[in-house]
Design an enzyme around this catalytic site. Structure first.
Site, short mmCIF file in Angstrom:
data_model
loop_
_atom_site.label_atom_id
_atom_site.label_comp_id
_atom_site.label_asym_id
_atom_site.label_seq_id
_atom_site.Cartn_x
_atom_site.Cartn_y
_atom_site.Cartn_z
N GLY A 40 0.86 -1.18 0.00
CA GLY A 40 0.00 0.00 0.00
C GLY A 40 0.89 1.23 0.00
O GLY A 40 1.86 1.30 0.76
N ALA A 41 0.54 2.19 -0.87
CA ALA A 41 1.42 3.35 -1.08
C ALA A 41 1.74 4.11 0.20
O ALA A 41 2.88 4.55 0.40
CB ALA A 41 0.77 4.27 -2.10
N ARG A 79 9.82 -0.34 -5.25
CA ARG A 79 8.52 -0.33 -5.92
C ARG A 79 8.59 0.79 -6.96
O ARG A 79 8.77 1.95 -6.60
CB ARG A 79 7.37 -0.03 -4.93
CG ARG A 79 7.25 -0.92 -3.71
CD ARG A 79 6.77 -2.34 -3.99
NE ARG A 79 5.64 -2.54 -4.84
CZ ARG A 79 4.37 -2.71 -4.43
NH1 ARG A 79 4.10 -2.69 -3.14
NH2 ARG A 79 3.40 -2.93 -5.29
N CYS A 96 -8.33 -4.65 -3.85
CA CYS A 96 -7.00 -4.76 -3.24
C CYS A 96 -7.06 -4.35 -1.76
O CYS A 96 -8.05 -4.64 -1.07
CB CYS A 96 -5.98 -3.93 -4.02
SG CYS A 96 -4.27 -4.29 -3.56
N ASP A 152 -1.92 4.79 -6.19
CA ASP A 152 -0.48 4.76 -5.94
C ASP A 152 0.20 5.97 -6.55
O ASP A 152 1.22 6.42 -6.05
CB ASP A 152 0.11 3.47 -6.53
CG ASP A 152 -0.36 2.29 -5.71
OD1 ASP A 152 0.30 1.95 -4.73
OD2 ASP A 152 -1.45 1.76 -6.01
N ASN A 170 -3.58 2.47 -9.87
CA ASN A 170 -3.94 1.68 -8.69
C ASN A 170 -3.80 0.21 -9.07
O ASN A 170 -3.53 -0.14 -10.24
CB ASN A 170 -5.36 2.02 -8.22
CG ASN A 170 -5.65 1.44 -6.84
OD1 ASN A 170 -4.89 1.66 -5.91
ND2 ASN A 170 -6.72 0.69 -6.71
N LYS A 171 -4.00 -0.66 -8.10
CA LYS A 171 -3.82 -2.11 -8.28
C LYS A 171 -4.39 -2.60 -9.61
O LYS A 171 -5.49 -2.19 -10.02
CB LYS A 171 -4.48 -2.83 -7.11
CG LYS A 171 -4.42 -4.33 -7.12
CD LYS A 171 -3.04 -4.92 -7.27
CE LYS A 171 -2.04 -4.39 -6.28
NZ LYS A 171 -0.63 -4.69 -6.64
N LYS A 202 0.85 11.83 -3.40
CA LYS A 202 1.02 10.73 -4.36
C LYS A 202 1.11 11.26 -5.80
O LYS A 202 1.09 10.49 -6.76
CB LYS A 202 -0.11 9.71 -4.22
CG LYS A 202 0.01 8.87 -2.96
CD LYS A 202 -1.07 7.83 -2.91
CE LYS A 202 -1.12 7.15 -1.54
NZ LYS A 202 -2.38 6.42 -1.35
#
Ligand code: RUB
Length: 308
Positions: A19-20, A61, A131, A200, A210-211, A237
Site C-alpha cells: 500500500g502506497a 517499488r 485490493c 499509488d 492503482n492495483k 502521491k
C-alpha cells in the site's frame, strides 16, 4: 546497509509492507535509519551514500511517487546542508527531526482524508473496493463507527491476495463484507452503487495508477450510470514524472515459469484509470476533481527542500 533498514527494504519488496501510504512511511524510515547510523564523517562519502540509499529504496517499488517525493526532499536538504558545510552529526540530527515531521504529516493527512472519505458513505450504500487500501479501509471503519449501515464487496486481488486482508479487517469490525474472485467483477458491478479504491500515483493529467484490475473496474463503472467511483489519495502521491511507470513484478507470483515452458507471463502490479472515469478524488483537503487535485498537489510539493 544497516540491518534494520535492510529488513524494511526486504519487507517492502516482498509486499509484507504494501500500500502506497505504508510503503512511503516505512521506506522513508529505512532511509533515515540508514543515514543516521552511517558512521563516516566525510561529507562527500555521506552525500554519495544518501544518493545510493535513496536510489535503492525508490526502486523497491517502481510506482511509488509518495515515497519518491519524500526521499527527493530529504536528498535536497542533505545537499543544502553539505553545501553550508554542516558537520555530519548536525545533518543526522536534522534527519531525525525530519522523520518525526514526516510521520506526523502522514498521520495527520491520513486522519483528515478518512473523515472526508467516511462522509461519502450513506445509509444503504453497497460499496465495492479492490485490493488493500488503508485510506479506503479506515474511511469505511470510521463510517461504521458513525453508525452508518452499508455493505461492502471486495476482490481477492490476485496474484498476491491483498483483498484477503481487506476482508478480514472489515469483518473484524462487523462490516457486512462479501469477497469474490476478481473475474466475477462483471456481476459484482451490477450489485453496487459506489466504488472506493486507493491510488499509488496520480499524473499531471489527473489519471491515476492503482492495483491491476482498477482500469477494468472503472471502465465497467463508466457504463453504469448508477455507479460512482472515487479514489482515495493524499496529494503527495502526485507523480512529477512525464509518465507513471508501472511496476512489473516477478512472473513467479503468477505461476512457476518452469512449468510453463515457452509461455510468457505478465504480472503488472498496477494499471491506469483515466481521469474522466472518476467522480472525484478524496484527499486530506476534501473531495477534489482530478484537475483540482493536480493543481493543489503541484502547489504543495515543495520546489525548495523543506529545510529552507
Ligand atoms: C496496493 C494498492 C492500494 C494503493 C493505496 O498495492 O494498490 O490501493 O497502494 O493504498 P500493493 P493506501 O499491494 O501492490 O502495494 O491507501 O494504503 O495508500
Amino acid at each position: 546497509m544497516n540491518k534494520k533498514s535492510s529488513k524494511i527494504c526486504k519487507d517492502i519488496k516482498s509486499l509484507k509492507i504494501q500500500g502506497a501510504h505504508r510503503v512511503a512511511r516505512e521506506g522513508f524510515k529505512a532511509f533515515i535509519i540508514e543515514m543516521t547510523s552511517f558512521k563516516n564523517s566525510n561529507q562527500k562519502t555521506f552525500q554519495k551514500h544518501a544518493k545510493t540509499t535513496a536510489y535503492i529504496i525508490t526502486n523497491l517499488r517502481a510506482t511509488s511517487p509518495m515515497l519518491d517525493n519524500y526521499l527527493e526532499d530529504a536528498l535536497d536538504s542533505i545537499n543544502y546542508l553539505i553545501k553550508k558545510k554542516k558537520p555530519i552529526h548536525v545533518i543526522q540530527n536534522y534527519l531525525n527531526i525530519r522523520l518525526e515531521e514526516v510521520l506526523d504529516e502522514l498521520k495527520n493527512n491520513r486522519n483528515k482524508l478518512v473523515v472526508f472519505g467516511s462522509d461519502l458513505v450513506e445509509n444503504g450504500d453497497i460499496i465495492l473496493t479492490h485490493c488493500h487500501s488503508t485510506s479506503v479501509i479506515n474511511s469505511l471503519i470510521l463510517a461504521k463507527k458513525q453508525g452508518k449501515k452499508f455493505k461492502v464487496y471486495n476482490t481477492e486481488s490476485r496474484p498476491k491476495y491483498q483483498g484477503h486482508d481487506t476482508a478480514k479487517e472489515l469483518a473484524h469490525i462487523k462490516i457486512d463484507i462479501t469477497m469474490s474472485v476478481d473475474s466475477n467483477i462483471g456481476n459484482i458491478i451490477e450489485k453496487v452503487n459506489k466504488i472506493f479504491i486507493g491510488a499509488d500515483a496520480v499524473d499531471k493529467n489527473g489519471n491515476l495508477a492503482n492495483k491491476i484490475g482498477s482500469k477494468t473496474i472503472a471502465e465497467l463503472a463508466k457504463n453504469r450510470k448508477k455507479v460512482s467511483i472515487y479514489s482515495f489519495t493524499e496529494l503527495y502521491k502526485y507523480d512529477k514524472r512525464k509518465k507513471i511507470e508501472i511496476e512489473q513484478r516477478d512472473p513467479k507470483e503468477v505461476a512457476d515459469p518452469k512449468e510453463f515452458k515457452g509461455v510468457k507471463i505478465l504480472n503488472p502490479a498496477f494499471d491506469i484509470i483515466q481521469h474522466s472515469y472518476l467522480n472525484g478524488i478524496v484527499t486530506e483537503i476534501g473531495l477534489l476533481t482530478p484537475k483540482q487535485f493536480v493543481q493543489k498537489a503541484q502547489n504543495k510539493i515543495r520546489l525548495k527542500p523543506s529545510i529552507i
